[in-house]
Structure formats: C-alpha cells, structure tokens
Motif scaffolding. Structure first.
Motif, short mmCIF file in Angstrom:
data_model
loop_
_atom_site.label_atom_id
_atom_site.label_comp_id
_atom_site.label_asym_id
_atom_site.label_seq_id
_atom_site.Cartn_x
_atom_site.Cartn_y
_atom_site.Cartn_z
N GLY A 76 0.79 -1.23 0.00
CA GLY A 76 0.00 0.00 0.00
C GLY A 76 0.82 1.28 0.00
O GLY A 76 0.27 2.37 -0.01
N VAL A 77 2.17 1.16 -0.01
CA VAL A 77 3.03 2.34 0.00
C VAL A 77 3.27 2.81 -1.43
O VAL A 77 3.76 2.04 -2.26
CB VAL A 77 4.38 2.04 0.69
CG1 VAL A 77 5.32 3.23 0.58
CG2 VAL A 77 4.17 1.67 2.16
N PRO A 78 2.95 4.04 -1.76
CA PRO A 78 3.15 4.51 -3.13
C PRO A 78 4.65 4.64 -3.48
O PRO A 78 5.49 4.89 -2.60
CB PRO A 78 2.48 5.89 -3.15
CG PRO A 78 1.64 5.95 -1.92
CD PRO A 78 2.31 5.06 -0.93
N VAL A 79 4.92 4.47 -4.75
CA VAL A 79 6.25 4.76 -5.28
C VAL A 79 6.09 5.77 -6.41
O VAL A 79 5.03 5.87 -7.03
CB VAL A 79 6.97 3.50 -5.79
CG1 VAL A 79 7.39 2.60 -4.64
CG2 VAL A 79 6.11 2.74 -6.79
N GLU A 80 7.13 6.53 -6.66
CA GLU A 80 7.14 7.50 -7.75
C GLU A 80 8.51 7.50 -8.41
O GLU A 80 9.48 6.94 -7.88
CB GLU A 80 6.81 8.91 -7.22
CG GLU A 80 7.83 9.45 -6.25
CD GLU A 80 7.42 10.78 -5.63
OE1 GLU A 80 6.25 11.19 -5.81
OE2 GLU A 80 8.27 11.41 -4.97
N ILE A 81 8.59 8.10 -9.59
CA ILE A 81 9.87 8.21 -10.27
C ILE A 81 10.82 9.01 -9.39
O ILE A 81 10.48 10.08 -8.87
CB ILE A 81 9.72 8.91 -11.63
CG1 ILE A 81 8.80 8.11 -12.56
CG2 ILE A 81 11.08 9.14 -12.28
CD1 ILE A 81 9.38 6.79 -13.00
N ASP A 82 12.04 8.50 -9.21
CA ASP A 82 13.06 9.25 -8.49
C ASP A 82 13.75 10.18 -9.49
O ASP A 82 14.50 9.72 -10.36
CB ASP A 82 14.08 8.29 -7.87
CG ASP A 82 15.03 8.99 -6.91
OD1 ASP A 82 15.24 10.21 -7.09
OD2 ASP A 82 15.56 8.35 -6.00
N ALA A 83 13.45 11.44 -9.38
CA ALA A 83 13.97 12.41 -10.35
C ALA A 83 15.26 13.06 -9.91
O ALA A 83 15.71 14.03 -10.53
CB ALA A 83 12.90 13.49 -10.60
#
Length: 361
Positions: A76-83
């Motif tokens: 349930g933990v979101p991930v996003e692009i590491d910019a």
C-alpha cells in the motif's frame, strides 16, 4: 541495421517487468504496488520484487508519507519516479540553432543551452557533447543514462543512423534518434498521458513552424507508437504564392507571406483537411505558426471546423509547450533506451544510487 523511424512511447505488457512497473508509475505519477499489479496484470509478488529493485537502483523512490489511511505493509506504500539521481541528454539539431538539454526521468527539462550554427553546415556533435558535459558539471551527482538526438533529418540532409553512432562514440551512452515532428508528437503524448492513464485511439499531431508535417500516435492501450513524420511543406492552399517547386500556393511559402488572419485561416483549413484524410480520435496543433498569436487561436479552430467534411466532431487542442519544445522532445526521445531496459541502463553506468561505484565496474 537502420533503426525504425517509429518512436515507441509506451511499451505495455510486451515489455520486461521492470519496464512495465516503471511505465505504470510514470503514467500514474505515483502508484502503490497493489495499484501497479492491478493495472499491469502482474502478481503482487512480482511487482514487489521489481519495485524494490528499481528503488534500490535509484529509479523509483517510496513515499510512505502518502500511504493510504489504514494500509498496512509495502503493497500500500506509493512509489514515484526518483527524479534526483539520473538524467538523460537531449540534443536537437535545427537549421540554424542546436539545443542541448538535461532531462530527468519524468521528462522534465532541468537545464538547456542553445548554440547557433551556420545554415547548411554539418552539426558539430563534438562541440554539442562538450556543452552537455558543461551542463552535467552544473548538476553534480547526476548520472547520465542515455542520449536522444532529434532533427528534421530530411530537411537538413542528414542520415540519423550515422549521427547516432557518432554521438554514442562521443558520449559512451546508448543513443536514440527521432525525427523532429515525431519527437514533438511523442513528447506531447507522454506529457498529456501522465496522470490520466491510457485513453486509446489515434491522435493526429500537426506541426507548423520552420518545418511542416504531421505524425500520428497510435495508442492500443498495451503499446503506443508514434509514426514517422509526413511532410506538409507542399500541401496546396490555393494561395497565389509561387514556390521553389514550380507550383503556387504550397503551405510553407504561403504561411511565410500571408497576413496574420489569412495565415491562421489557411492553417486551420489545412488541419481540417488532414483530419478528414486520417479520421483521428483527436487533433493536437503544435508549433509557433499555430500558437504564436494567441488572439488568432479561435480563427484557426473556426477554419478547422469549416473545412472538415466528416460528420462526427473531433476535439482539437493546442500544444502546452512553447519555445522549449526542442529540449523537451530531445529529452523525451532520450528516455527510449531507459524505458526499453531500465535496469540495463543503470548497470552500464557502474554507479549505485548513492553515488558509490558498483563492485566490478
């Protein structure tokens, strides 16, 4: 072997699990592991292992602060692009100006510079590589993963495969090339799609500035390609303006000399005619010939609607990008090798996400 001029902007289920996870996160902007599994059809276990590896390699980052209320465990933990770690290098070669840019893995341009070049001269890729190195020096800690090289190849008489090889030898990076109009269409598609998911269908992109042409994004939901560009330089407008081809009224010369309002009507009429030939699901107008005068946008749309003969209405919109489209399109094309095989691109750098050298590199 000559690379296909078609630009793949979405690989879907035909790609590796790492690519599927990365693309789904990039499209959604942010997603939890269970959301990624539901969207891709991959198992939660597979998504969990793949996401962990992408986080370890610095391509994704976790956002536990944005976990859904009541969610327990990592699914349930979101991930996003590491910019913050990696960049791409985008190089756009135009008739008179070359643009060099750095882009992050979301496609956002971090920095760019332009270099004037003599009309008709060969592009100096060695100089442009030095410009890229200077930009990298102003962003310490950033590691380049790939490069994109974009140009109106036919108009300036260059062979893309030869320049791709040259830039690879100069930078040591995987290099992807793209036609200018197709690359602009790819950038438009990716940035419009982000956060919305796939809408499917066919989108027609019409470009008018120094070059004139169209390209189409074919979105099948599981994979999206942008076709090679087709020229509209000599599209007949009916104007009484002589062209170097020996005829009169060709679009490129007409747009150069017509008064502003008549030019807007001509562009709108052309857009309506091309729309009828291709029958797309939506139309996007790109380039400063379309967008240079905001007060004439309604004139263009009215002419577009008057010159389409098909019964069903097709929505038309204008680009969200301005003069920085060269940098954005080149950085978008540079994402190609990363999205093809993200983990392999990182392995080639020999650098861990924390900046340390990987053993054996």
């Amino acid at each position: 072997m000559t690379r296909s001029p078609i630009i793949t902007v979405s690989r879907g289920r035909f790609s590796s699990t790492a690519t599927q996870v990365l693309e789904q996160v990039r499209t959604a902007g942010r997603a939890s592991r269970d959301e990624i599994a539901a969207a891709t059809g991959l198992s939660i276990a597979t998504v969990g292992r793949t996401a962990a590896l992408l986080v370890e390699r610095g391509l994704l980052r976790e956002r536990p602060d944005l976990a859904r209320p009541g969610a327990t465990g990592r699914p349930g933990v979101p991930v996003e692009i590491d910019a913050d770690h990696y960049v791409t290098i985008g190089v756009h070669v135009g008739r008179r100006i070359a643009t060099v840019a750095l882009g992050d893995l979301t496609g956002r341009v971090l920095a760019s510079t332009t270099v004037r070049r003599p009309l008709g001269a060969e592009p100096d890729l060695e100089q442009l590589s030095r410009e890229a190195a200077t930009l990298l020096g102003s962003h310490p800690g950033r590691v380049p993963l790939a490069a994109g090289l974009v140009a109106p190849w036919r108009e300036i008489g260059l062979v893309p495969s030869e320049r791709e090889t040259e830039l690879h030898e100069l930078t040591g990076l995987p290099v992807r090339t793209g036609d200018h109009i197709s690359a602009v269409a790819a950038a438009e598609f990716l940035h419009r799609r982000q956060g919305r998911g796939s809408t499917g269908g066919l989108t027609l992109y019409l470009y008018a500035r120094d070059t004139f042409g169209w390209s189409v994004a074919v979105d099948r939901g599981v994979q999206t390609d942008v076709t090679r560009a087709a020229s509209l330089t000599h599209f007949p407008t009916g104007a009484d303006v002589p062209c170097t081809c020996g005829r009169s009224g060709c679009l490129a010369v007409a747009v150069d000399v017509l008064p502003a309002v008549e030019r807007a009507r001509t562009l709108g009429a052309m857009a309506g005619s091309v729309r009828d030939m291709l029958s797309p699901d939506q139309v996007v107008l790109v380039g400063q010939a379309f967008t240079g005068d905001p007060g004439l946008l309604d004139v263009i749309v009215t002419a577009y609607e008057e010159h389409t003969a098909l019964d069903h209405r097709v929505p038309v919109s204008f680009t969200r990008f301005g003069s920085d489209i060269q940098a954005i399109s080149a950085c978008t094309v540079a994402l190609g090798p990363v999205l093809d095989d993200p983990l392999a691109c990182v392995e080639l750098t020999g650098v861990e996400a924390d900046g340390a050298c990987r053993p054996g590199a």
